[in-house]
Design a protein around this motif. Structure first.
Motif, PDB file in Angstrom:
ATOM      1  N   TRP A 727      22.230 -69.648 -51.918  1.00 55.65           N
ATOM      2  CA  TRP A 727      21.079 -69.864 -52.795  1.00 55.65           C
ATOM      3  C   TRP A 727      19.814 -69.934 -51.944  1.00 55.65           C
ATOM      4  O   TRP A 727      19.731 -70.722 -51.004  1.00 55.65           O
ATOM      5  CB  TRP A 727      21.254 -71.142 -53.587  1.00 55.65           C
ATOM      6  CG  TRP A 727      22.386 -71.080 -54.574  1.00 55.65           C
ATOM      7  CD1 TRP A 727      23.615 -71.601 -54.430  1.00 55.65           C
ATOM      8  CD2 TRP A 727      22.358 -70.421 -55.840  1.00 55.65           C
ATOM      9  NE1 TRP A 727      24.389 -71.324 -55.534  1.00 55.65           N
ATOM     10  CE2 TRP A 727      23.634 -70.604 -56.432  1.00 55.65           C
ATOM     11  CE3 TRP A 727      21.397 -69.701 -56.545  1.00 55.65           C
ATOM     12  CZ2 TRP A 727      23.964 -70.080 -57.675  1.00 55.65           C
ATOM     13  CZ3 TRP A 727      21.715 -69.187 -57.787  1.00 55.65           C
ATOM     14  CH2 TRP A 727      22.988 -69.370 -58.345  1.00 55.65           C
ATOM     15  N   HIS A 762      20.972 -65.759 -55.513  1.00 51.97           N
ATOM     16  CA  HIS A 762      22.264 -65.969 -54.826  1.00 51.97           C
ATOM     17  C   HIS A 762      22.590 -64.661 -54.105  1.00 51.97           C
ATOM     18  O   HIS A 762      23.318 -63.803 -54.611  1.00 51.97           O
ATOM     19  CB  HIS A 762      23.351 -66.337 -55.830  1.00 51.97           C
ATOM     20  CG  HIS A 762      24.596 -66.851 -55.189  1.00 51.97           C
ATOM     21  ND1 HIS A 762      25.819 -66.270 -55.346  1.00 51.97           N
ATOM     22  CD2 HIS A 762      24.785 -67.911 -54.361  1.00 51.97           C
ATOM     23  CE1 HIS A 762      26.730 -66.931 -54.658  1.00 51.97           C
ATOM     24  NE2 HIS A 762      26.132 -67.934 -54.050  1.00 51.97           N
ATOM     25  N   GLN A 876      21.812 -70.577 -62.713  1.00 52.20           N
ATOM     26  CA  GLN A 876      21.302 -71.441 -61.665  1.00 52.20           C
ATOM     27  C   GLN A 876      22.246 -72.619 -61.399  1.00 52.20           C
ATOM     28  O   GLN A 876      22.943 -73.084 -62.300  1.00 52.20           O
ATOM     29  CB  GLN A 876      19.928 -71.984 -62.068  1.00 52.20           C
ATOM     30  CG  GLN A 876      18.874 -70.888 -62.191  1.00 52.20           C
ATOM     31  CD  GLN A 876      18.617 -70.183 -60.870  1.00 52.20           C
ATOM     32  OE1 GLN A 876      18.116 -70.781 -59.927  1.00 52.20           O
ATOM     33  NE2 GLN A 876      18.977 -68.903 -60.803  1.00 52.20           N
TER      34      GLN A 876
END
Length: 888
Positions: A727, A762, A876
């Motif tokens: 991330w 990501h 997320q």
């Protein structure tokens, strides 16, 4: 005859690829010389150079048989202990490891010791054949499953060890070993078959001349069927027309005690007439006790073992449903058992056989007479249930009489009968036909006694009242029967709806699943609703063990683990309720596709529960959509891997091809500068020397970027460099790319608009940064001095994008679709005349490896070029994870 039919016959005569051949030595009884003939045939093979190994041979103390056995290599027996008794069994694993060409296995119908891999020796033989090993074996005709009832009727002995008929019929070769009964009896008396004490007992109990003649005829009939099949196959191999299909045999069964006997008889009739056959059970909604359901399930499993098809139909009329199904399947013969003619069947048209004979047209009906057997015992709970239903009929009649008496002063006499009809309907809906008819009879008597003049008497004065009462009784009986039938049909529809709902529910959940984990979770969530069963899905891990994907954690014994291994290796069910390793608590069913097992379904009844036949069939039905979903998930994974491999392969090729130019150009520039400095040295002015050194440094930095790009992408193309996703903030990627290019971007007016609150990506941060660096460097090279360059970022629900706009010459619209091709260079386009056209192809590979895309548009104010990188935006991470990461 068609060429395809002849080809099929020729192919059928060839051994299946990698599978051994089975030769059966068939005899009418022990002592006819089957084992001796098998050993003689084995010696013949041994002399021809074939590797022969005796797996298990029973000599029964016969000297001549023992002498033949001693001349053959033997596999040592496997000794086990069961309840204090030492048992010797065939070492199946030892034979599979030795892998000879031919194995001798005596007494094919033998039951293995408890705890063995397979319950029956014929299953061991099937595994040997599957491993490509030929097998010689012996069997007596009384051990064939379909003859079990006939043998008991002939000899009075119930043979416990049986094997399916298809084992013998599918043998590559069958040899009938025959001996006249008189000679066999003589051998028995001389002690050549059993020891003298056993011989005398055998003659008294089994080996009478009459019994031996009957068994001899059965053996000859079995051999004749095999010969007929071989003859038919030979005609078809010659291209001649095979006999036309002569219909199909249907056997209708119920859950009575004669069901298995009827199935065996149907198997023999179908075998003799060369007919395919089906077992048909019509569920008319009748409530059955547990014993009846078990008998029905046992008969269905027997039919499957004997090679029949099992069909379950749901309808109200059994006879009409059987006739309709026979018409749909073009059956020529319908076999049923004889029904007991109760008073109700006599009243409503006789039993099933009588209705079939009356309503069928052009269909042969065979009725098998039932043997005399003791009446079935009824448990106390069943007695209680029956008396409760009849008590309900009595109470309903009393209440209807009281209600009718109360309204008799208001209603006319004909209307009072409706009260009793309502009571009959109520009883029929709540119970069954018997109590409803009882209620109709009681209502008839109460109506006559209370309301037909003279009151309180069963005598009738007026003739029209007799007709009224008879009409009332008829209507009560008919409405009761119809209501009872509707109740049974409603229950059958509910069961069907439940099964259909199960299939639709699971299919709907599986349709929404996109990967294996989602498919397994959907299946586990669906199957967890069955509270009476423990259900799990297993998958092989890299170490050869098992991973519990859903339903865990669970502990399995060694026997259960061995059953799971066998089910996976052979793509067949194993464990509890099967003939393979049945000692454990779990039943294993492989979820398979064309390429083999995809998962293993395990089912274990909870304490005090059992796995019913209906649940087992439903699980088998549910396994089909589950297998399709797992195969679809595997295909999607393979396609994604292939797409990623294609993208990275294209990128690797582009980077390798760039060595010819994009790496040679800075090397040539650096070499020229260095040669100039070495040749002229101090003669060059200081400002020129500094300019040459700065140019060499810039080209070295450019070369360093190319080499780093080349190494990373080459490793990615070969699979050595994986996408190390993490991330990362888009602002961090943009800031790092701008920092690396600050010297290149210094002459330009750079505007940056990358909001810090954008969603996280990501991705493999280094690769996306390198792609952005390439695009920024490309834009800087084609921007005019002191020109404007913009870097913006944004996001929507599905994607996040980086856009780089310049004021350069731009790319013609007709060339924009081609600039991502390798080695393409537009005259005024992406790289102009300064490169090989690999820049955007490399960037596309980087972004494409993440499932993204690149788009080209117009630049600032309609001038120049705008290149936009689109990356998929995943769900997320949770806030808790973010907070914990910030704290760390």
């Amino acid at each position: 005859m068609s060429h395809s039919g002849r080809a099929d016959a020729l192919l059928a005569d060839l051994p299946r690829a990698g599978r051994g051949r089975l030769k059966v030595f068939l005899g009418a009884a022990p002592g006819v010389g089957k084992t001796y003939a098998m050993l003689q045939a084995a010696h013949t093979q041994l002399r021809q150079g074939v590797t022969v190994l005796a797996g298990v041979v029973e000599t029964h103390g016969r000297a001549e048989t023992q002498a033949l056995l001693n001349g053959l290599p033997q596999q040592p027996m496997l000794r086990s202990e069961y309840r204090g008794v030492q048992l010797d069994e065939m070492d199946l694993d030892g034979l599979l490891a030795a892998k000879p060409k031919l194995v001798l296995v005596d007494e094919l119908a033998h039951s293995n010791a408890p705890g063995s891999r397979h319950a029956k020796r014929w299953q061991d033989v099937q595994e040997l054949l599957a491993a490509g090993i030929d097998v010689y074996t012996t069997v007596n005709v009384q051990h064939l499953e379909s003859l079990n009832d006939q043998v008991r009727g002939i000899t009075g002995v119930q043979v416990r060890e049986t094997l399916p008929d298809w084992i013998v019929q599918e043998a590559y070769e069958l040899l009938l070993i025959d001996l006249p009964p008189r000679e066999l009896l003589e051998r028995l008396r001389e002690g050549k078959v059993y020891v003298p004490e056993q011989a005398r007992a055998a003659i008294d109990a089994f080996f009478s001349q009459t019994n031996l003649n009957a068994l001899r005829e059965l053996a000859m009939q079995t051999a004749a069927v095999y010969v007929d099949d071989e003859l038919d196959k030979g005609y078809r191999q010659q291209g001649q027309s095979a006999p036309a299909l002569r219909g199909r045999l249907l056997v209708g069964i119920d859950g009575d005690m004669h069901a298995e006997r009827l199935v065996r008889h149907a198997s023999r009739v179908a075998e003799r007439r060369h007919l395919p056959w089906s077992l048909v059970h019509v569920d008319n909604g009748t409530v059955r006790d547990e014993q009846s359901r078990l008998r029905l399930q046992s008969a269905q499993q027997l039919a499957e073992r004997l090679g029949g098809e099992v069909v379950l139909l749901r309808a109200g009329e059994v006879a009409k449903t059987l006739i309709q199904h026979a018409s749909e399947r073009r059956a020529s013969l319908l076999l049923v058992g004889q029904s007991r003619l109760t008073w109700r069947r006599r009243l409503f048209g006789g039993g099933l056989a009588a209705r079939l004979l009356r309503d069928s047209h052009g269909l042969e009906i065979n009725v098998l007479d039932n043997e005399q057997s003791p009446a079935p015992t009824v448990s106390r709970s069943e007695h209680t249930l029956v008396w409760f239903d009849y008590g309900l009929a009595l109470i309903a009649t009393v209440l209807a009489s009281a209600l009718a008496w109360g309204v008799s002063s208001v209603l006319a006499l004909p209307n009072i009968s409706l009260v009793f009809l309502a009571a009959v309907l109520l009883v029929a809906v709540r119970s069954s036909l018997g109590p409803s008819l009882a209620c109709a009879a009681l209502s008839f008597l109460a109506y006559d006694f209370l309301f037909i003049p003279p009151n309180f008497s069963l005598s009738i004065q007026r003739e029209e009242d007799v007709l009224t009462l008879l009409f009332f009784l008829l209507m009560a009986a008919l409405t009761g029967k119809l209501a009872s039938r509707q109740r049974r049909q409603l229950q059958a529809l509910r069961d069907t709806q439940q099964e259909t709902t199960e299939l639709l529910d699971l299919s709907r959940k599986l349709t929404a699943a996109t990967d294996r984990k989602a498919v397994v979770n959907a299946a586990g969530q669906h199957l967890s609703a069955w509270k009476e069963l423990d259900v799990c899905l297993l998958n092989r891990n890299g170490n050869g063990g098992w991973d519990v994907e859903t339903g865990g954690p669970l502990q399995f014994s060694e026997a259960e683990r061995a059953a799971a291994d066998w089910a996976w290796a052979h793509d067949q069910p194993a464990g509890k309720g099967t003939g393979t390793l049945p000692m454990g608590r779990w039943w294993w069913w492989p979820i398979s596709a064309e390429e083999g097992p995809l998962a293993l379904l395990g089912v274990c009844p909870k304490e005090g529960q059992q796995l019913s036949g209906q649940r087992r069939r439903l699980l088998m039905a549910l396994s089909q959509p589950l297998a399709q979903a797992l195969a679809r998930a595997r295909l999607a994974q393979d396609l994604e891997a292939a797409r990623l491999h294609g993208e990275t392969e294209q990128l690797r090729s582009a980077l390798l091809a760039s060595v010819s130019h994009d790496l040679r150009t800075p090397l040539t520039t650096m070499r020229g500068s260095i040669d100039t400095l070495l040749a002229l040295g101090e003669a060059i002015p200081l400002a020129d020397r500094r300019e040459l050194l700065e140019g060499t440094r810039d080209e070295a930095e450019r070369l360093d970027r190319y080499i780093q790009n080349l190494l990373d992408m080459t490793r990615l193309g070969h699979g050595a460099l994986k996408l190390a996703r993490d991330w990362v903030s888009p602002a961090d990627i943009a800031g790092s790319a701008l920092n690396r290019l600050r010297a290149v971007l210094a002459p330009l007016q750079v505007q940056v608009d990358v909001p810090p609150q954008l969603p996280l990506l990501h991705v493999h941060a280094a690769l996306i940064e390198q792609a952005l660096v390439n695009v920024l460097e490309n834009a800087a090279r084609f921007s005019p001095p002191h020109g404007h360059l913009q870097l913006t970022a944004g996001a929507d629900e599905a994607e996040l994008w980086f856009a780089v706009s310049d004021q350069g010459p731009g790319i013609p619209e007709e060339d924009r679709a081609r600039i991502f091709d390798m080695f393409y260079t537009a005259a005024r386009g992406d790289r102009g005349g300064q490169g090989t056209g690999l820049g955007l192809a490399i960037c596309q590979g980087m972004v494409g490896a993440h499932g993204g895309r690149i788009a080209v548009g117009e630049g600032i104010g309609g001038q120049g070029t705008c290149i936009t990188l689109y990356l998929p935006l995943p769900e997320q991470p949770g806030l808790e994870n973010e907070e914990s990461e910030r704290e760390d």
